[in-house]
Design a protein around this motif. Structure first.
Motif, short mmCIF file in Angstrom:
data_model
loop_
_atom_site.label_atom_id
_atom_site.label_comp_id
_atom_site.label_asym_id
_atom_site.label_seq_id
_atom_site.Cartn_x
_atom_site.Cartn_y
_atom_site.Cartn_z
N ARG A 135 -5.24 4.32 -2.31
CA ARG A 135 -4.22 4.57 -3.32
C ARG A 135 -4.77 4.45 -4.74
NH1 ARG A 135 -1.56 6.41 0.79
NH2 ARG A 135 -0.10 5.03 1.79
N GLY A 136 -5.69 3.49 -4.92
CA GLY A 136 -6.24 3.27 -6.25
C GLY A 136 -7.60 3.90 -6.46
N GLU A 153 2.05 2.19 -3.24
CA GLU A 153 0.94 2.38 -4.16
C GLU A 153 0.69 1.17 -5.05
OE1 GLU A 153 0.21 6.16 -5.77
OE2 GLU A 153 1.12 7.21 -4.08
N LYS A 154 0.95 0.01 -4.50
CA LYS A 154 0.68 -1.28 -5.16
C LYS A 154 -0.60 -1.85 -4.55
CE LYS A 154 4.64 -1.17 -7.37
NZ LYS A 154 4.69 -0.83 -8.77
N TRP A 155 -1.69 -1.11 -4.68
CA TRP A 155 -2.93 -1.47 -4.03
C TRP A 155 -3.49 -2.80 -4.54
CZ3 TRP A 155 -7.25 -1.81 -7.08
CH2 TRP A 155 -7.20 -1.16 -8.31
N ARG A 156 -3.30 -3.09 -5.80
CA ARG A 156 -3.79 -4.37 -6.34
C ARG A 156 -3.12 -5.55 -5.64
NH1 ARG A 156 -3.77 -1.33 -11.29
NH2 ARG A 156 -5.86 -1.23 -12.17
N GLN A 179 -10.34 3.21 -5.09
CA GLN A 179 -11.29 2.10 -5.23
C GLN A 179 -12.35 2.18 -4.13
OE1 GLN A 179 -11.08 -0.24 -7.84
NE2 GLN A 179 -9.71 1.39 -8.51
N CYS A 220 -7.11 0.60 -0.71
CA CYS A 220 -8.08 1.09 -1.70
C CYS A 220 -7.94 2.60 -1.94
CB CYS A 220 -9.49 0.78 -1.26
SG CYS A 220 -9.90 -0.98 -1.33
N SER A 229 0.82 -1.21 0.00
CA SER A 229 0.00 0.00 0.00
C SER A 229 0.86 1.26 0.00
CB SER A 229 -0.93 -0.01 1.20
OG SER A 229 -1.77 1.11 1.20
#
Length: 171
Positions: free
Chosen positions: A86-87, A53-56, A89, A84, A50
Protein backbone atom coordinates in the motif's frame (compact mmCIF):
# COMPACT_ATOMS: atom_id res chain seq x y z
CA UNK A 1 -16.25 -10.63 30.38
CA UNK A 2 -14.27 -10.42 27.11
CA UNK A 3 -11.57 -12.99 26.53
CA UNK A 4 -8.91 -13.41 23.86
CA UNK A 5 -11.15 -15.62 21.70
CA UNK A 6 -14.00 -13.09 21.65
CA UNK A 7 -11.68 -10.16 21.03
CA UNK A 8 -9.77 -12.03 18.33
CA UNK A 9 -13.01 -12.91 16.59
CA UNK A 10 -14.15 -9.29 16.79
CA UNK A 11 -10.86 -8.06 15.33
CA UNK A 12 -11.12 -10.60 12.49
CA UNK A 13 -14.62 -9.32 11.74
CA UNK A 14 -13.23 -5.78 11.68
CA UNK A 15 -10.59 -6.93 9.21
CA UNK A 16 -13.26 -8.30 6.87
CA UNK A 17 -15.23 -5.07 7.14
CA UNK A 18 -12.15 -2.82 6.83
CA UNK A 19 -12.96 -1.30 10.21
CA UNK A 20 -9.36 -0.53 11.08
CA UNK A 21 -10.09 2.00 13.83
CA UNK A 22 -12.37 -0.39 15.69
CA UNK A 23 -9.87 -3.22 15.23
CA UNK A 24 -7.16 -1.07 16.81
CA UNK A 25 -9.47 -0.02 19.64
CA UNK A 26 -10.20 -3.65 20.48
CA UNK A 27 -6.55 -4.64 20.12
CA UNK A 28 -5.26 -1.90 22.42
CA UNK A 29 -8.07 -2.44 24.93
CA UNK A 30 -6.77 -5.97 25.52
CA UNK A 31 -3.82 -4.53 27.42
CA UNK A 32 -6.13 -2.61 29.74
CA UNK A 33 -7.92 -5.90 30.45
CA UNK A 34 -4.65 -7.61 31.30
CA UNK A 35 -4.70 -9.76 28.17
CA UNK A 36 -1.72 -10.07 25.87
CA UNK A 37 -2.84 -9.83 22.24
CA UNK A 38 -2.33 -13.06 20.33
CA UNK A 39 -0.43 -13.21 17.06
CA UNK A 40 -3.74 -14.01 15.35
CA UNK A 41 -5.45 -10.90 16.75
CA UNK A 42 -2.47 -8.73 15.80
CA UNK A 43 -2.34 -10.15 12.28
CA UNK A 44 -6.08 -9.53 11.82
CA UNK A 45 -5.64 -5.94 13.02
CA UNK A 46 -2.72 -5.56 10.58
CA UNK A 47 -4.99 -6.78 7.80
CA UNK A 48 -7.70 -4.28 8.72
CA UNK A 49 -5.17 -1.45 8.66
CA UNK A 50 -3.67 -2.66 5.40
CA UNK A 51 -7.06 -2.81 3.67
CA UNK A 52 -7.67 0.79 4.73
CA UNK A 53 -4.23 1.74 3.35
CA UNK A 54 -2.94 2.45 6.85
CA UNK A 55 0.29 0.60 6.18
CA UNK A 56 2.26 2.51 8.82
CA UNK A 57 -0.17 1.34 11.51
CA UNK A 58 0.02 -2.23 10.24
CA UNK A 59 3.81 -2.16 10.48
CA UNK A 60 3.63 -0.60 13.95
CA UNK A 61 1.48 -3.52 15.08
CA UNK A 62 3.99 -5.93 13.54
CA UNK A 63 6.88 -4.29 15.42
CA UNK A 64 4.88 -4.23 18.66
CA UNK A 65 4.22 -7.94 18.27
CA UNK A 66 7.90 -8.57 17.61
CA UNK A 67 9.02 -6.62 20.67
CA UNK A 68 6.37 -7.79 23.11
CA UNK A 69 5.94 -11.46 22.42
CA UNK A 70 8.31 -12.50 19.69
CA UNK A 71 5.48 -14.71 18.37
CA UNK A 72 6.09 -13.79 14.78
CA UNK A 73 5.13 -16.46 12.30
CA UNK A 74 4.97 -16.61 8.52
CA UNK A 75 1.39 -15.28 8.57
CA UNK A 76 2.46 -12.20 10.54
CA UNK A 77 5.33 -11.56 8.13
CA UNK A 78 3.04 -12.02 5.12
CA UNK A 79 0.60 -9.49 6.57
CA UNK A 80 3.43 -7.01 7.08
CA UNK A 81 4.75 -7.55 3.54
CA UNK A 82 1.22 -7.05 2.21
CA UNK A 83 0.92 -3.79 4.13
CA UNK A 84 4.12 -2.57 2.46
CA UNK A 85 2.40 -2.80 -0.91
CA UNK A 86 0.00 0.00 0.00
CA UNK A 87 2.83 2.38 0.82
CA UNK A 88 5.17 1.17 -1.92
CA UNK A 89 7.69 0.28 0.77
CA UNK A 90 9.63 -2.25 -1.24
CA UNK A 91 12.83 -1.95 0.83
CA UNK A 92 10.92 -2.72 4.03
CA UNK A 93 9.07 -5.61 2.37
CA UNK A 94 12.32 -7.07 1.03
CA UNK A 95 13.86 -6.73 4.50
CA UNK A 96 10.92 -8.62 5.97
CA UNK A 97 11.40 -11.48 3.50
CA UNK A 98 15.11 -11.65 4.38
CA UNK A 99 14.23 -11.57 8.10
CA UNK A 100 11.83 -14.47 7.62
CA UNK A 101 14.62 -16.48 6.10
CA UNK A 102 17.03 -15.62 8.91
CA UNK A 103 14.42 -16.68 11.50
CA UNK A 104 14.06 -20.01 9.69
CA UNK A 105 10.51 -19.19 8.64
CA UNK A 106 10.68 -20.39 5.07
CA UNK A 107 9.06 -17.79 2.84
CA UNK A 108 6.38 -19.47 0.78
CA UNK A 109 4.35 -18.63 -2.26
CA UNK A 110 2.25 -16.09 -0.34
CA UNK A 111 5.36 -14.30 0.92
CA UNK A 112 6.89 -14.13 -2.53
CA UNK A 113 3.62 -13.21 -4.27
CA UNK A 114 3.09 -10.39 -1.78
CA UNK A 115 6.60 -9.08 -2.39
CA UNK A 116 6.06 -9.37 -6.15
CA UNK A 117 2.96 -7.19 -5.73
CA UNK A 118 5.02 -4.64 -3.79
CA UNK A 119 7.55 -4.55 -6.64
CA UNK A 120 4.71 -4.23 -9.15
CA UNK A 121 3.12 -1.31 -7.33
CA UNK A 122 6.56 0.31 -7.00
CA UNK A 123 7.19 -0.16 -10.76
CA UNK A 124 10.30 -2.26 -10.16
CA UNK A 125 10.05 -4.79 -12.96
CA UNK A 126 13.67 -5.99 -12.81
CA UNK A 127 13.40 -6.73 -9.07
CA UNK A 128 10.10 -8.52 -9.63
CA UNK A 129 11.67 -10.63 -12.36
CA UNK A 130 14.66 -11.48 -10.14
CA UNK A 131 12.24 -12.44 -7.37
CA UNK A 132 10.51 -14.90 -9.69
CA UNK A 133 13.90 -16.47 -10.47
CA UNK A 134 14.61 -16.66 -6.74
CA UNK A 135 11.30 -18.45 -6.18
CA UNK A 136 12.19 -21.02 -8.80
CA UNK A 137 15.70 -21.43 -7.40
CA UNK A 138 14.29 -22.10 -3.94
CA UNK A 139 11.68 -24.46 -5.39
CA UNK A 140 8.80 -22.33 -4.18
CA UNK A 141 5.67 -23.04 -6.22
CA UNK A 142 5.15 -20.23 -8.69
CA UNK A 143 1.46 -19.38 -8.83
CA UNK A 144 -0.70 -17.22 -11.05
CA UNK A 145 -0.64 -14.36 -8.51
CA UNK A 146 3.16 -14.16 -8.52
CA UNK A 147 3.44 -14.45 -12.29
CA UNK A 148 0.63 -11.93 -12.77
CA UNK A 149 2.28 -9.40 -10.47
CA UNK A 150 5.65 -9.81 -12.18
CA UNK A 151 4.01 -9.60 -15.61
CA UNK A 152 2.20 -6.41 -14.60
CA UNK A 153 5.44 -4.94 -13.25
CA UNK A 154 7.10 -5.70 -16.60
CA UNK A 155 4.18 -4.10 -18.40
CA UNK A 156 4.49 -0.95 -16.28
CA UNK A 157 8.18 -0.88 -17.15
CA UNK A 158 7.30 -1.17 -20.84
CA UNK A 159 8.91 -4.58 -21.03
CA UNK A 160 6.18 -5.95 -23.27
CA UNK A 161 8.06 -9.01 -24.49
CA UNK A 162 8.89 -10.11 -20.95
CA UNK A 163 5.31 -9.56 -19.84
CA UNK A 164 3.92 -11.65 -22.70
CA UNK A 165 6.52 -14.35 -22.15
CA UNK A 166 5.53 -14.65 -18.49
CA UNK A 167 1.84 -14.81 -19.35
CA UNK A 168 2.49 -17.54 -21.91
CA UNK A 169 4.04 -19.66 -19.14
CA UNK A 170 0.65 -19.81 -17.46
CA UNK A 171 -0.87 -21.80 -20.30
Amino acid sequence: EPNMFVCGTAISACEQGSLWALALHILWSLDRQGLAPSAIACTAAMGACSRAEKWRLALAIFHTLAEAQNQLDAISYNAAIGACERGQQWQVALGLLVAMDSRRLSPGVISYSSLASVFERSSLWSRALALLDDMRGRRVAVDVVAVGAVSNACEKGRQWDLSLSLLSELH
